[in-house]
Enzyme design. Structure first.
Site, PDB file in Angstrom:
ATOM      1  N   LYS A   6       0.748  -1.182  -0.235  1.00  0.00           N
ATOM      2  CA  LYS A   6      -0.050   0.038   0.024  1.00  0.00           C
ATOM      3  C   LYS A   6       1.059   1.311  -0.086  1.00  0.00           C
ATOM      4  O   LYS A   6       2.000   1.288   0.543  1.00  0.00           O
ATOM      5  CB  LYS A   6      -0.922  -0.182   1.160  1.00  0.00           C
ATOM      6  CG  LYS A   6      -1.916  -1.077   0.563  1.00  0.00           C
ATOM      7  CD  LYS A   6      -3.248  -0.976   1.705  1.00  0.00           C
ATOM      8  CE  LYS A   6      -4.382  -2.089   0.920  1.00  0.00           C
ATOM      9  NZ  LYS A   6      -5.486  -2.424   1.949  1.00  0.00           N
TER      10      LYS A   6
ATOM     11  N   ARG B  45      -3.368 -10.086   5.189  1.00  0.00           N
ATOM     12  CA  ARG B  45      -3.744 -10.200   3.713  1.00  0.00           C
ATOM     13  C   ARG B  45      -2.433  -9.677   2.859  1.00  0.00           C
ATOM     14  O   ARG B  45      -2.037  -8.416   2.904  1.00  0.00           O
ATOM     15  CB  ARG B  45      -4.845  -9.436   3.480  1.00  0.00           C
ATOM     16  CG  ARG B  45      -5.472  -9.426   1.816  1.00  0.00           C
ATOM     17  CD  ARG B  45      -6.525  -8.837   1.984  1.00  0.00           C
ATOM     18  NE  ARG B  45      -7.250  -8.804   0.485  1.00  0.00           N
ATOM     19  CZ  ARG B  45      -6.670  -8.163  -0.753  1.00  0.00           C
ATOM     20  NH1 ARG B  45      -5.765  -7.078  -0.210  1.00  0.00           N
ATOM     21  NH2 ARG B  45      -7.192  -8.122  -1.696  1.00  0.00           N
TER      22      ARG B  45
HETATM   23  N1  LIG Z   1     -10.346  -7.010   4.382  1.00  0.00           N
HETATM   24  C1  LIG Z   1      -9.663  -6.480   3.380  1.00  0.00           C
HETATM   25  N2  LIG Z   1      -9.523  -6.521   1.880  1.00  0.00           N
HETATM   26  C2  LIG Z   1      -8.982  -5.639   1.095  1.00  0.00           C
HETATM   27  N3  LIG Z   1      -9.005  -5.802  -0.279  1.00  0.00           N
HETATM   28  C3  LIG Z   1      -8.044  -4.888  -0.405  1.00  0.00           C
HETATM   29  S1  LIG Z   1      -7.769  -4.449  -2.203  1.00  0.00           S
HETATM   30  C4  LIG Z   1      -6.606  -2.951  -1.921  1.00  0.00           C
HETATM   31  C5  LIG Z   1      -7.075  -1.769  -2.602  1.00  0.00           C
HETATM   32  C6  LIG Z   1      -6.107  -0.693  -2.196  1.00  0.00           C
HETATM   33  C7  LIG Z   1      -5.034  -0.439  -2.894  1.00  0.00           C
HETATM   34  C8  LIG Z   1      -4.046   0.430  -2.510  1.00  0.00           C
HETATM   35  C9  LIG Z   1      -4.317   1.265  -1.587  1.00  0.00           C
HETATM   36  S2  LIG Z   1      -3.377   2.678  -1.155  1.00  0.00           S
HETATM   37  N4  LIG Z   1      -3.595   3.963  -1.651  1.00  0.00           N
HETATM   38  O1  LIG Z   1      -3.267   2.801   0.323  1.00  0.00           O
HETATM   39  O2  LIG Z   1      -2.015   2.094  -2.100  1.00  0.00           O
HETATM   40  C10 LIG Z   1      -5.506   1.128  -1.068  1.00  0.00           C
HETATM   41  C11 LIG Z   1      -6.597   0.179  -1.369  1.00  0.00           C
HETATM   42  N5  LIG Z   1      -7.510  -4.311   0.489  1.00  0.00           N
HETATM   43  C12 LIG Z   1      -7.806  -5.004   1.473  1.00  0.00           C
HETATM   44  C13 LIG Z   1      -7.821  -4.679   3.088  1.00  0.00           C
HETATM   45  O3  LIG Z   1      -6.713  -4.210   3.516  1.00  0.00           O
HETATM   46  N6  LIG Z   1      -8.486  -5.527   3.886  1.00  0.00           N
END
Ligand SMILES: Nc1nc2[nH]c(SCCc3ccc(S(N)(=O)=O)cc3)nc2c(=O)[nH]1
Length: 286
Positions: free
Chosen positions: A224, A259
């Protein structure tokens, strides 16, 4: 539900969190629908992650990264069901999680053999709480401020930890009131979902606050952007050292499921961390 609780009990006893591998079944292939290619690639990736020790595979067909556009539940089902059916057969020892906000996908995933629903919108979607109730599956309730398309524009909290904890407490209460049993609920602060770098760091520093809610905690920090914001970006794509560091911190703070994208690397890091942290537990006895 039983298999998940057996794994969670093991995690409690060994002091080692479960590892959930990430497999995106998205249409990034160039050949038109390209489903065949994506299905085979997703199956191969899931097998590799299971072989490397993943306890759970999280299958998603909708990118929910910042700026992503929503995907129809028909498209999600079209992409996910073949993969679930194949992995139920090829990986009978591995739990299958489905990352979706859509009630229709939840139902189809359960019929196809998924073991866990992972909902970034904490069952607030139309009909999703009812759908999960009927499937009998456990569910991850995750906090998100806003929607993926706009959540990173101006995240705003007076006290991010209190507000995320209170939101999750509210969703737990709503699910319990609708009849969802305690043992089918897991929670997640939603790192990166409508949070600035400082918000993400505050949540990770205060992860123990979420344990007070009394439900297994899932944390997703892998790759992330907050990692890139606070650390040198060796290889911008993977942010692997930083992802491992954040994962071990979450483990230390009591997360029960991590995860991650990089399963072999995370497993090795947990092997080393566990050898010391278990030793620590022994040491406390003297
Ligand atoms: N339970 C749960 N499910 C999840 N599914 C995802 S997909 C990630 C989408 C994303 C990518 C990148 C950034 S960033 N801007 O912080 O780099 C944010 C969100 N993540 C999670 C998480 O954590 N838990």
């Amino acid at each position: 539900v039983e298999r998940l609780h057996t794994l969670l009990r093991d995690a409690e006893q060994t002091g080692r969190p479960l590892v959930m591998g990430i497999v995106n079944v998205t249409d990034d292939s160039f050949s038109g629908d390209g489903l065949k290619g994506d299905t085979a690639a997703a199956i191969a990736q899931a097998k590799a992650q299971a072989a490397a020790g993943a306890d759970i595979i999280d299958l998603g067909a909708e990118s929910t990264r910042p700026g992503a556009a929503p995907v129809s539940f028909q498209q999600e089902i079209h992409r996910l069901v073949p993969v679930i059916e194949a992995l139920r057969h090829d990986l009978p020892q591995t739990l299958l999680s489905v990352d979706t906000r859509n009630a229709g996908t939840m139902r189809a995933a359960a019929v196809a053999g998924a073991h866990l629903i992972n909902d970034i919108s904490a069952l607030e979607g139309e009909g999703s709480l009812d759908a999960v109730l009927r499937t009998g599956l456990p569910v991850v309730l995750m906090h998100m401020q806003g929607q993926p398309g706009s959540m990173q524009q101006a995240p705003q909290y007076a006290d991010v930890t209190a507000e995320v904890r209170d939101y999750l407490a509210g969703r737990i209460a709503a699910c319990r009131a609708a009849g969802l049993p305690r043992d089918r609920i897991l929670i997640d602060p939603g790192i990166g979902f409508g949070k600035t770098v400082d918000h993400n760091l505050a949540l990770l520093q205060r992860l123990q606050a979420f344990r007070l809610l009394g439900y297994p905690l899932l944390v997703g920090v892998s790759r992330k952007s907050f990692i890139g914001a606070i650390a040198r970006e060796a290889d911008a794509q993977r942010r692997l050292p930083g992802s491992i560091a954040a994962a071990l911190w979450a483990a230390q703070q009591g997360a029960k499921i991590l995860r991650v994208h990089d399963v072999p690397e995370t497993m090795q890091a947990l092997d080393v961390w566990q050898a010391m942290s278990r030793g620590g537990l022994e040491a406390e006895k003297f």
